[in-house]
Design a protein around this motif. Structure first.
Motif, short mmCIF file in Angstrom:
data_model
loop_
_atom_site.label_atom_id
_atom_site.label_comp_id
_atom_site.label_asym_id
_atom_site.label_seq_id
_atom_site.Cartn_x
_atom_site.Cartn_y
_atom_site.Cartn_z
N GLN B 181 -19.33 19.92 -11.78
CA GLN B 181 -18.95 21.33 -11.94
C GLN B 181 -17.64 21.44 -12.71
O GLN B 181 -17.49 22.31 -13.57
N ASP B 182 -16.69 20.57 -12.42
CA ASP B 182 -15.43 20.57 -13.17
C ASP B 182 -15.67 20.29 -14.64
O ASP B 182 -15.13 20.96 -15.52
N ILE B 183 -16.50 19.30 -14.91
CA ILE B 183 -16.80 18.96 -16.30
C ILE B 183 -17.46 20.13 -16.99
O ILE B 183 -17.10 20.51 -18.11
N ALA B 184 -18.43 20.73 -16.30
CA ALA B 184 -19.14 21.88 -16.87
C ALA B 184 -18.15 23.00 -17.20
O ALA B 184 -18.20 23.58 -18.29
N ASP B 185 -17.25 23.30 -16.29
CA ASP B 185 -16.31 24.39 -16.50
C ASP B 185 -15.27 24.05 -17.56
O ASP B 185 -14.65 24.93 -18.14
N TYR B 186 -15.06 22.78 -17.78
CA TYR B 186 -14.18 22.36 -18.87
C TYR B 186 -14.87 22.54 -20.22
O TYR B 186 -14.26 22.97 -21.20
N LEU B 187 -16.15 22.22 -20.24
CA LEU B 187 -16.89 22.21 -21.51
C LEU B 187 -17.58 23.53 -21.82
O LEU B 187 -18.21 23.67 -22.88
N GLY B 188 -17.48 24.49 -20.92
CA GLY B 188 -18.18 25.76 -21.14
C GLY B 188 -19.68 25.61 -21.07
O GLY B 188 -20.42 26.28 -21.80
N LEU B 189 -20.16 24.72 -20.20
CA LEU B 189 -21.60 24.51 -20.01
C LEU B 189 -21.92 24.73 -18.53
O LEU B 189 -21.03 24.96 -17.72
N THR B 190 -23.19 24.64 -18.19
CA THR B 190 -23.55 24.66 -16.77
C THR B 190 -23.63 23.22 -16.27
O THR B 190 -23.79 22.28 -17.04
N ILE B 191 -23.55 23.10 -14.98
CA ILE B 191 -23.65 21.81 -14.33
C ILE B 191 -24.98 21.13 -14.67
O ILE B 191 -25.05 19.92 -14.89
N GLU B 192 -26.04 21.92 -14.75
CA GLU B 192 -27.36 21.36 -15.06
C GLU B 192 -27.38 20.79 -16.48
O GLU B 192 -27.93 19.70 -16.70
N THR B 193 -26.78 21.51 -17.39
CA THR B 193 -26.77 21.03 -18.77
C THR B 193 -25.96 19.75 -18.89
O THR B 193 -26.36 18.82 -19.61
N VAL B 194 -24.84 19.68 -18.19
CA VAL B 194 -24.05 18.45 -18.21
C VAL B 194 -24.89 17.29 -17.69
O VAL B 194 -24.96 16.21 -18.30
N SER B 195 -25.54 17.53 -16.58
CA SER B 195 -26.34 16.48 -15.96
C SER B 195 -27.46 16.02 -16.89
O SER B 195 -27.65 14.82 -17.13
N ARG B 196 -28.19 16.98 -17.41
CA ARG B 196 -29.29 16.65 -18.34
C ARG B 196 -28.78 15.90 -19.56
O ARG B 196 -29.40 14.94 -20.03
N THR B 197 -27.64 16.34 -20.08
CA THR B 197 -27.10 15.71 -21.28
C THR B 197 -26.71 14.27 -21.01
O THR B 197 -26.95 13.38 -21.83
N LEU B 198 -26.12 14.03 -19.84
CA LEU B 198 -25.77 12.66 -19.49
C LEU B 198 -27.04 11.81 -19.42
O LEU B 198 -27.06 10.66 -19.88
N THR B 199 -28.09 12.38 -18.84
CA THR B 199 -29.36 11.64 -18.76
C THR B 199 -29.88 11.33 -20.16
O THR B 199 -30.33 10.21 -20.44
N GLN B 200 -29.83 12.32 -21.04
CA GLN B 200 -30.25 12.09 -22.43
C GLN B 200 -29.47 10.95 -23.06
O GLN B 200 -30.05 10.07 -23.70
N LEU B 201 -28.14 11.01 -22.90
CA LEU B 201 -27.29 9.99 -23.51
C LEU B 201 -27.63 8.61 -22.92
O LEU B 201 -27.58 7.61 -23.63
#
Lengths: 228, 228
Positions: B181-201
């Motif tokens: 959630q902190d990362i998401a709020d830093y990057l202007g994304l949602t927590i789900e998008t951060v999670s999905r993106t990490l999975t993609q990477l």
DNA sequence: CGTGATCTTGAGGGAATTCAATGTCGGTGG
DNA sequence: CCACCGACATTGAATTCCCTCAAGATCACG
């Protein structure tokens, strides 16, 4: 989101050699930094300095308008800030500029030699304080910019208009020196989205757009509400 | 995009009364600012200071991690920065803080009285310079943050990981003190998008994620390429 | 081991982008 | 003077990326 890199090659280094006039430090105590530079004119779209060029000068807009920007390697351009008469830009701590700067329209810019200022700051706490304060103001501006970039398109455009209105001289009418593309690149949107959003705001009676570069704020409260 | 405002009420004003130890200015010339404060511990999620509170102190992370943030009136939270050991935060020019600050994990923070520092800066150009330099560094950081926020989700996450890696001690492994959630709020994304993106990477072999707070950069070049 | 918090994954929808065409304005030359 | 031209702006249709809503999975902790 994509902008072709501009191709203005009026590079600053050629042009800034004659900006050295050093007033006596004594004359400066308690005075503003503003009185110590040479004024130079720049044509529309002329480059004032480039990213990674040595930061030899500090700049103050006397007339016209300036944009600073960075271009990513795929061509996306992000505008860091717009500077209007009275604003200072080009203040960097490192030895090189981290953004490029261009004249949006014909403009006059005062150049102040950095080394002079730093030397002066070593003697005058006043000058040192002004340097610090200006940097801190820039920081606040950048933080405000960050807050804009996480919002919806409507909120970004509303925020931008309110920002411009607060800096402009008169009351409700905002005279925009910059193009839609500039606005889009400042807000992290496309030109089409900016255009559509302005139309929406006009339809909702928040603003009117008598000409593309002139915008009247009809319902500032509504805009402020959008500004979250 | 939405985060419930945190409800930590360990307000700083109660807690910072004993942070005044004034070293002799002479002892400080040529020395770093760092040696002049009292260290205070903060519990996980404890508030260090709140937005709009008077900016009486300047802070330096001794251990742990800190986030600064703003909450919009509809609950969206934007994290302004993460601070790790060695980082200074809370540096403001105005009399009040423009962000709030919280401990991400248990942490130790050194407090330095602002008024002391300003008085010292008036005598020592060294101190004055450090204050200016720190502010300018913050400005650069904020500008980098702006550049992140205009990019795609992949680019933002990649950029974040590279930033963390460059600040972390060791080589390829990044230990994240903050939540998704902190990362998401830093990057202007949602927590789900951060999670999905990490999975993609991870699927593209750019990183691996042995545990949710530990990330190994397997292909830094690929990440840098994403970083545009 | 439960229990709550945190994180991941899935399906569907929506906001902004992309691609494309049309409209408007200011300047320049016929 | 007006017609044409290029730059800039607006509008439309289709697509894409990220968000929202929802359900599981994993982890830390008592």
């Amino acid at each position: 989101m994509h902008t072709q890199p501009m191709t203005n090659r009026n590079s600053f280094s050629q042009v800034a050699a004659r900006a050295t006039r050093i007033p006596s430090p004594a004359a400066l105590l308690g005075e503003s930094i503003e009185l110590m530079g040479a004024v130079m004119p720049f044509a529309r779209n002329a480059e004032i300095y480039g990213e990674n060029e040595p930061a030899e000068y500090l700049y103050k807009v006397v007339g016209g308008a300036v944009r600073t920007y960075k271009v990513l390697n795929d061509g996306r351009r992000q505008i860091g800030a717009f500077y209007l008469p009275g604003d200072v830009f080009g203040l960097e701590i490192g030895s090189v500029h981290s953004f490029s700067a261009e004249a949006i329209a014909e403009c006059k810019v005062m150049l102040i030699k950095r080394s002079t200022l730093v030397a002066l700051a070593a003697r005058s706490h006043d000058v040192a304080n002004q340097l610090w304060t200006m940097t801190a103001k820039e920081l606040q501006r950048a933080q405000g910019h960050i807050m804009l970039l996480i919002k919806t398109a409507q909120e970004r455009v509303a925020g931008f208009l309110l920002e411009m209105a607060s800096r402009a001289p008169a009351g409700n009418t905002v005279e925009l020196p910059m193009s839609r593309q500039d606005i889009a690149d400042y807000l992290g949107l496309t030109i089409e989205t900016v255009s559509r959003t302005l139309t929406q705001l006009e339809n909702s009676a928040a603003i009117s757009v008598p000409s593309s570069r002139r915008i009247v704020l009809r319902n500032q409260a509504a805009l402020t509400r959008l500004n979250a």
